[in-house]
Every structure is written in C-alpha cells, then in structure tokens.
Design an enzyme around this catalytic site. Structure first.
Site, mmCIF file in Angstrom:
data_model
loop_
_atom_site.group_PDB
_atom_site.id
_atom_site.type_symbol
_atom_site.label_atom_id
_atom_site.label_comp_id
_atom_site.label_asym_id
_atom_site.label_seq_id
_atom_site.Cartn_x
_atom_site.Cartn_y
_atom_site.Cartn_z
ATOM 1 N N ASP A 13 0.863 -1.185 0.000
ATOM 2 C CA ASP A 13 0.000 0.000 0.000
ATOM 3 C C ASP A 13 0.896 1.231 0.000
ATOM 4 O OD1 ASP A 13 -2.959 0.929 0.420
ATOM 5 O OD2 ASP A 13 -1.815 2.143 1.823
ATOM 6 N N SER A 14 0.314 2.364 -0.357
ATOM 7 C CA SER A 14 1.083 3.608 -0.361
ATOM 8 C C SER A 14 1.435 4.070 1.047
ATOM 9 C CB SER A 14 0.288 4.713 -1.067
ATOM 10 O OG SER A 14 -0.909 4.987 -0.360
ATOM 11 N N GLY A 46 -1.872 8.991 -5.055
ATOM 12 C CA GLY A 46 -2.999 9.536 -5.810
ATOM 13 C C GLY A 46 -2.751 10.832 -6.538
ATOM 14 N N CYS A 76 -3.633 -1.109 -2.261
ATOM 15 C CA CYS A 76 -3.873 0.271 -2.682
ATOM 16 C C CYS A 76 -4.721 0.313 -3.955
ATOM 17 C CB CYS A 76 -2.529 0.948 -2.932
ATOM 18 S SG CYS A 76 -2.638 2.610 -3.625
ATOM 19 N N GLU A 152 -2.258 9.617 7.217
ATOM 20 C CA GLU A 152 -0.834 9.349 7.380
ATOM 21 C C GLU A 152 -0.202 10.228 8.469
ATOM 22 O OE1 GLU A 152 1.192 7.055 5.886
ATOM 23 O OE2 GLU A 152 -0.619 6.184 5.013
ATOM 24 N N CYS A 184 -10.444 3.823 -1.474
ATOM 25 C CA CYS A 184 -9.067 4.037 -1.032
ATOM 26 C C CYS A 184 -8.958 3.380 0.330
ATOM 27 C CB CYS A 184 -8.747 5.533 -0.927
ATOM 28 S SG CYS A 184 -7.127 5.890 -0.188
ATOM 29 N N THR A 185 -7.904 2.622 0.555
ATOM 30 C CA THR A 185 -7.784 1.896 1.820
ATOM 31 C C THR A 185 -7.669 2.811 3.026
ATOM 32 O OG1 THR A 185 -5.387 1.715 1.475
ATOM 33 C CG2 THR A 185 -6.755 -0.155 0.780
ATOM 34 N N HIS A 186 -7.291 4.060 2.812
ATOM 35 C CA HIS A 186 -7.213 5.010 3.919
ATOM 36 C C HIS A 186 -8.591 5.477 4.395
ATOM 37 C CE1 HIS A 186 -3.097 5.302 2.362
ATOM 38 N NE2 HIS A 186 -2.750 5.895 3.481
#
Length: 250
Positions: A13-14, A46, A76, A152, A184-186
C-alpha cells in the site's frame, strides 16, 4: 533487508491505509503468513503520474518476488489500477482490490447509481467507472486525494480534516446514490466523518479476492515494513493493534 519471505503473502500500500485490507486477510486466513509494506516514503500515490505509480509498484512487487513471496495483494486502489500490467511482468499471483470491490457493489446496489470516493489518480484512471458501467451501474466520482495525508499524519480528528471532507463531499447527499464506495484503503479510517454525507446510502469498503495456495502455518507471522519513518508508521498504525514496523529501502 536480507531476508526471504518464502510462502508469505505480500500486501502493499502507499502507506498505512492498506492495513484495513490486511486485517480482513488475517481474519479470513488466520494461518497465513503476511509481509506488509507501507510505501510511506512515496505516499500519496494519488497525486502522482501514472508512470510514477507504475514504476513504484513494479519496484515493490519485484522486491517481494526476489524475497520469494507466495503472492502479492495490491491493497492500494491507485496501485490496483495497474494490476493487469503488473501481472504480465511477474511470475507470481497478483491480486487487486478494484475488481472484487466492484463485484460486491454490483450485488448491493438497487438503484444502480453509486458514488466513488477515491484518489484523483484512481478516479482519473476510469477503472472503477468502466467495470461498474459494464454492469449497468452509473458512477458519480469524487476525487479525494486530500484525505490521505490526514490519515498518514494521524490527524483525522482535526478541524482541518473535517473542513477538507466537507469541501470534497458537500454535494454527495444530493446525488441519489444508494451505495458509497470507499475506493481508497485510507478512507475507512475517515468513515465517521464520511457517513453523514452518505445520506443513508450503504458504505462499502474495498476488499480482495485473494485465495492462498497454502495456509498451514502453525504459528502465523506478520512482518511490517515501511519505506518511511519507522516511528511515524508505528504511531499512525496504533488503531490496527500491536505493530512493529521496520524501515526498508526499496
């Protein structure tokens, strides 16, 4: 890092957002070994160009292939846009999150009109829109790359984050959608802020269709790697549980 991950499942993932996918995988396959890579040094994906994203994902997958991983789950969404390309280049199973998420949405939506909340790069790729349109589903897309840095930076409870969510989603309640995709996984970590804008629509998190070739570890292991700052990754990932990220140069 001079270590082999023979038989491990790589999850990339990012940043730390992909831990939402890892948690699903650990629940579904409790005897599998996983190695998670948070590419925090290059986060967010992104806002980067397609070529930059593709090059970066290639590097991460190559690292895992060289380390003898059994398979790779691209957690991601932005990176998953390049899954077909990546599959052609590497000799190991590659799983994305976009196709299975679209399948889940197709089973849920009734009025065939859904909202996609994703990074700018994911929205601009049109991958979600094409797959959903092929299933007779209309998509209203909301580019939300600006959400990722708050996750993040461990700042999802800040006033600035609330303002950013409102600026991006204030028109969502009027879109007549019955399903909202957190593409988006976030974004599941922002679900409490996003939910009021869904106007009662079903909120769907992204998922994987990963199937292990083998999962018979007596004592399953998960290794956490980050290309960014170890201390920051550990701090931001506290919601996930006990983690101990190790810095790795990739």
């Amino acid at each position: 890092m001079n270590r082999y991950f023979t038989g491990y499942i790589g999850v990339i993932d990012s940043g730390v957002g992909g831990l939402t996918i890892l948690k699903q995988l650990q629940h579904d396959y409790p005897t599998c070994n996983f190695v998670y890579i948070a590419d925090s040094a290059y986060c967010p994906y992104g806002t980067k160009s397609p070529q930059q994203i593709l090059n970066r994902v290639q590097q991460l997958v190559r690292f895992l292939q060289d380390a003898r991983a059994q398979a790779v789950v691209i957690a991601c969404n932005t990176a998953s846009c390049f899954a077909d390309n990546i599959r052609q280049q590497f000799n190991l199973p590659i799983y994305d999150v976009i196709v299975p998420t679209c399948k889940r949405v197709a089973d849920i939506t009734v009025n065939k009109c859904v909202a996609l909340l994703a990074t700018n790069a994911t929205v601009n790729s049109g991958v979600y829109q094409r797959i959903l349109n092929a299933n007779g589903i209309a998509t209203v897309a909301f580019p939300c790359s600006s959400f990722v840095p708050f996750v993040e930076a461990n700042a999802v409870d800040s006033l600035e984050c609330s303002r950013e969510v409102d600026a991006a989603l204030y028109t969502l309640p009027n879109c007549n959608v019955d399903t909202v995709i957190l593409g988006c996984t976030h974004f599941p970590l922002l679900s409490k802020k996003i939910a009021p804008y869904a106007n009662g629509a079903m909120i769907v998190e992204c998922c994987s269709d990963f199937q292990p070739l083998s999962d018979n570890s007596i004592v399953p292991d998960t290794v956490f790697l980050t290309t960014g700052a170890q201390k920051q990754a550990n701090s931001v990932a506290k919601w996930f549980g006990q983690v101990d990220f190790v810095h790795v140069d990739i």
